[in-house]
Design a protein around this motif. Structure first.
Motif, PDB file in Angstrom:
ATOM      1  N   LEU A 150      42.598  18.750 -35.881  1.00  0.00           N
ATOM      2  CA  LEU A 150      42.115  19.916 -35.356  1.00  0.00           C
ATOM      3  C   LEU A 150      42.759  21.022 -36.017  1.00  0.00           C
ATOM      4  O   LEU A 150      41.912  22.191 -36.146  1.00  0.00           O
ATOM      5  CB  LEU A 150      42.756  20.069 -33.793  1.00  0.00           C
ATOM      6  N   LYS A 195      47.002  22.415 -28.003  1.00  0.00           N
ATOM      7  CA  LYS A 195      45.812  22.347 -27.145  1.00  0.00           C
ATOM      8  C   LYS A 195      45.916  21.536 -25.982  1.00  0.00           C
ATOM      9  O   LYS A 195      46.761  20.444 -25.990  1.00  0.00           O
ATOM     10  CB  LYS A 195      44.657  22.062 -27.963  1.00  0.00           C
ATOM     11  N   ASN A 196      44.991  21.533 -25.038  1.00  0.00           N
ATOM     12  CA  ASN A 196      45.037  20.917 -23.867  1.00  0.00           C
ATOM     13  C   ASN A 196      44.461  19.483 -24.098  1.00  0.00           C
ATOM     14  O   ASN A 196      43.457  19.403 -25.009  1.00  0.00           O
ATOM     15  CB  ASN A 196      44.181  21.768 -22.919  1.00  0.00           C
ATOM     16  N   HIS A 198      42.870  17.620 -22.297  1.00  0.00           N
ATOM     17  CA  HIS A 198      41.265  17.480 -21.735  1.00  0.00           C
ATOM     18  C   HIS A 198      40.423  18.463 -22.858  1.00  0.00           C
ATOM     19  O   HIS A 198      39.193  18.019 -22.670  1.00  0.00           O
ATOM     20  CB  HIS A 198      41.185  17.954 -20.354  1.00  0.00           C
ATOM     21  N   ASP A 199      40.869  19.592 -23.005  1.00  0.00           N
ATOM     22  CA  ASP A 199      40.132  20.224 -24.079  1.00  0.00           C
ATOM     23  C   ASP A 199      39.641  19.423 -25.395  1.00  0.00           C
ATOM     24  O   ASP A 199      38.457  19.556 -25.990  1.00  0.00           O
ATOM     25  CB  ASP A 199      40.656  21.541 -24.551  1.00  0.00           C
ATOM     26  N   LEU A 200      40.487  18.646 -25.894  1.00  0.00           N
ATOM     27  CA  LEU A 200      40.440  17.827 -27.040  1.00  0.00           C
ATOM     28  C   LEU A 200      39.396  16.690 -26.727  1.00  0.00           C
ATOM     29  O   LEU A 200      38.505  16.626 -27.463  1.00  0.00           O
ATOM     30  CB  LEU A 200      41.766  16.952 -27.476  1.00  0.00           C
ATOM     31  N   ALA A 202      37.038  17.351 -24.252  1.00  0.00           N
ATOM     32  CA  ALA A 202      35.932  17.773 -24.291  1.00  0.00           C
ATOM     33  C   ALA A 202      34.978  18.075 -25.538  1.00  0.00           C
ATOM     34  O   ALA A 202      34.025  17.968 -25.902  1.00  0.00           O
ATOM     35  CB  ALA A 202      36.078  19.128 -23.719  1.00  0.00           C
ATOM     36  N   PHE A 203      36.160  18.428 -26.728  1.00  0.00           N
ATOM     37  CA  PHE A 203      35.627  18.529 -28.022  1.00  0.00           C
ATOM     38  C   PHE A 203      35.064  17.191 -28.500  1.00  0.00           C
ATOM     39  O   PHE A 203      33.932  17.427 -29.401  1.00  0.00           O
ATOM     40  CB  PHE A 203      36.898  19.147 -28.691  1.00  0.00           C
ATOM     41  N   ASN A 205      33.630  14.831 -26.830  1.00  0.00           N
ATOM     42  CA  ASN A 205      32.452  14.560 -25.840  1.00  0.00           C
ATOM     43  C   ASN A 205      31.186  15.265 -26.594  1.00  0.00           C
ATOM     44  O   ASN A 205      30.179  15.008 -26.400  1.00  0.00           O
ATOM     45  CB  ASN A 205      32.588  15.233 -24.676  1.00  0.00           C
TER      46      ASN A 205
ATOM     47  N   ASP B  73      31.484  20.971 -21.661  1.00  0.00           N
ATOM     48  CA  ASP B  73      32.439  20.650 -22.809  1.00  0.00           C
ATOM     49  C   ASP B  73      31.982  21.388 -23.907  1.00  0.00           C
ATOM     50  O   ASP B  73      33.029  21.803 -24.967  1.00  0.00           O
ATOM     51  CB  ASP B  73      31.774  19.103 -23.094  1.00  0.00           C
ATOM     52  N   SER B  77      35.087  23.584 -25.851  1.00  0.00           N
ATOM     53  CA  SER B  77      35.587  23.404 -27.261  1.00  0.00           C
ATOM     54  C   SER B  77      35.340  24.634 -28.287  1.00  0.00           C
ATOM     55  O   SER B  77      35.776  24.700 -29.115  1.00  0.00           O
ATOM     56  CB  SER B  77      34.863  22.175 -27.747  1.00  0.00           C
TER      57      SER B  77
END
Lengths: 249, 130
Positions: A150, A195-196, A198-200, A202-203, A205, B73, B77
């Motif tokens: 990332l 980073k969180n 869950h954010d990773l 989401a990314f 996803n 999402d 992101s």
């Protein structure tokens, strides 16, 4: 009335262990990792500055916050023969060996070695994704994971960022076809890059389907757990353990 | 004035609670511009029309962002890919996603008894009248 019981897949279910790969040393930043609900992290160092004492210090702080800390080394090399020697040298000293990709020959040598765990940033400084179908197949047979970094994406702007995203997509497409393990990490050096989990996810996803994203998030822990098991004193090789030593009289 | 749509036809919303790591205190207008620019950069004009992000609540360093349910999402992101603001490093951390503003405040921002929306509106009206 007959009621059918249907089991639904719970996509919101929290995955078991969330492990990051980064270079965080300071206490307040490790505390932030805990706040963001990471279960542990791989503290990696470059091969020229590797010291076990530094890892022990970080591990001590990590254990204070109930985080699992694994050691790692990232090898930067442009000669494949030297790379092989370095991998041999570091194999028993740390949990995880990462190889910084970018040069095609290095990508190939890394992918051909069982002892390498993760091929990091195969697209670094290149105009293509750094992995083709041949390398993907090799990575699959030798179980070398491909890393989505990332930090690499964050440090770029505009069109270059879009290109890096495209390379991620290409790598993921090949990895899915040839069943190559994929790992995502924040590669943070300071608190602004943490980073969180869950954010990773989401990314991920946004790039692949949710179930595959879940699989990717779990891969880092699987690799760490496997290497941790092999590094125990009583384990000779995978599946062979010394349970009790008999003394000869 | 338009009549409010029935619940089934309304937009399905989610509220993202976030925290900003930055050296100085940011104003609400700055944060709005920052978020708009970030989502525009990652998701584009076409995507932002679907996601419809809107800053609902802000109190530095915490905030709540409203967006469409299917595009959570993408918004998340795009927030994590913000690197710097006014040549200083910045980090936006998503704390969680909730279905209501009240629960987002209780669960993620640590406000134990948030004021109801009609009380806030009443107070604002009274202030205006004075």
């Amino acid at each position: 009335m007959i009621r059918k019981r249907v089991k639904l897949l719970d996509l919101n279910k929290r995955d078991s262990m969330r492990i990051d790969i980064n270079r965080i040393e300071k206490e307040e930043e490790i505390k932030l990792l805990k706040e963001l609900k990471w279960n542990g992290f791989v503290f990696y160092q470059y091969d020229d500055e590797f010291s076990k004492e530094k890892y022990e210090e970080v591990k001590e702080i990590g254990e204070k916050y109930k985080l699992k800390v694994y050691s790692g080394v990232k090898i930067r090399e442009e000669n494949s023969k030297k790379l092989r020697n370095k991998v041999k040298k570091f194999r028993n000293r740390c949990h995880i060996i990462l190889v910084e990709g970018g040069v095609l020959k290095i990508n190939r040598t890394a992918v051909e070695m069982h002892d390498v765990d993760i091929l990091s940033t195969p697209e670094l400084g290149r105009k293509d994704s750094g992995i083709d179908h041949v390398l993907a197949r090799l990575a699959s047979t030798h179980r070398v994971a491909i890393e989505l970094n990332l930090k690499n994406l964050l440090n770029k702007d505009g069109y270059e960022r879009a290109r890096t995203l495209l390379f991620f997509r290409n790598n993921l497409k090949l990895a899915k076809k040839f069943d190559v393990p994929v790992v995502i990490c924040s590669d943070a050096e300071n608190k602004y890059q943490i980073k969180n989990p869950h954010d990773l996810r989401a990314f991920l996803n946004t790039l692949v389907e949710p179930l595959y994203a879940k699989k990717i998030m779990e891969t880092t822990y699987k690799i760490c757990d496997f290497r941790d098991y092999l590094m125990r004193d009583n384990v000779v090789r995978y599946g062979v353990e010394i349970i009790k030593e008999e003394k000869e009289e | 004035m338009l009549k409010t749509l029935p619940p089934t036809l309304r937009e399905k919303k989610r509220y993202i609670a976030f925290k900003i790591l930055y050296d100085e205190e940011l104003k609400e207008g700055e944060v709005v511009n920052l978020i708009r620019k970030a989502v525009l950069e990652y998701y584009g004009f076409w995507g932002i029309s679907k996601a419809n992000p809107w800053l609902v609540y802000y109190n530095f360093p915490y905030g709540i962002l409203r967006c469409q349910r299917d595009n959570v999402d993408y918004v998340k992101s795009s927030l994590i890919l913000v690197r710097e603001f006014k040549e200083k490093p910045i980090n936006i951390i998503c704390l969680g996603v909730s279905g209501t503003i009240r629960k987002a405040k209780i669960k993620f921002l640590g406000i134990k008894k948030p004021k109801r929306w009609f009380i806030i509106r009443r107070e604002k009206l009274r202030q205006k009248q004075k």
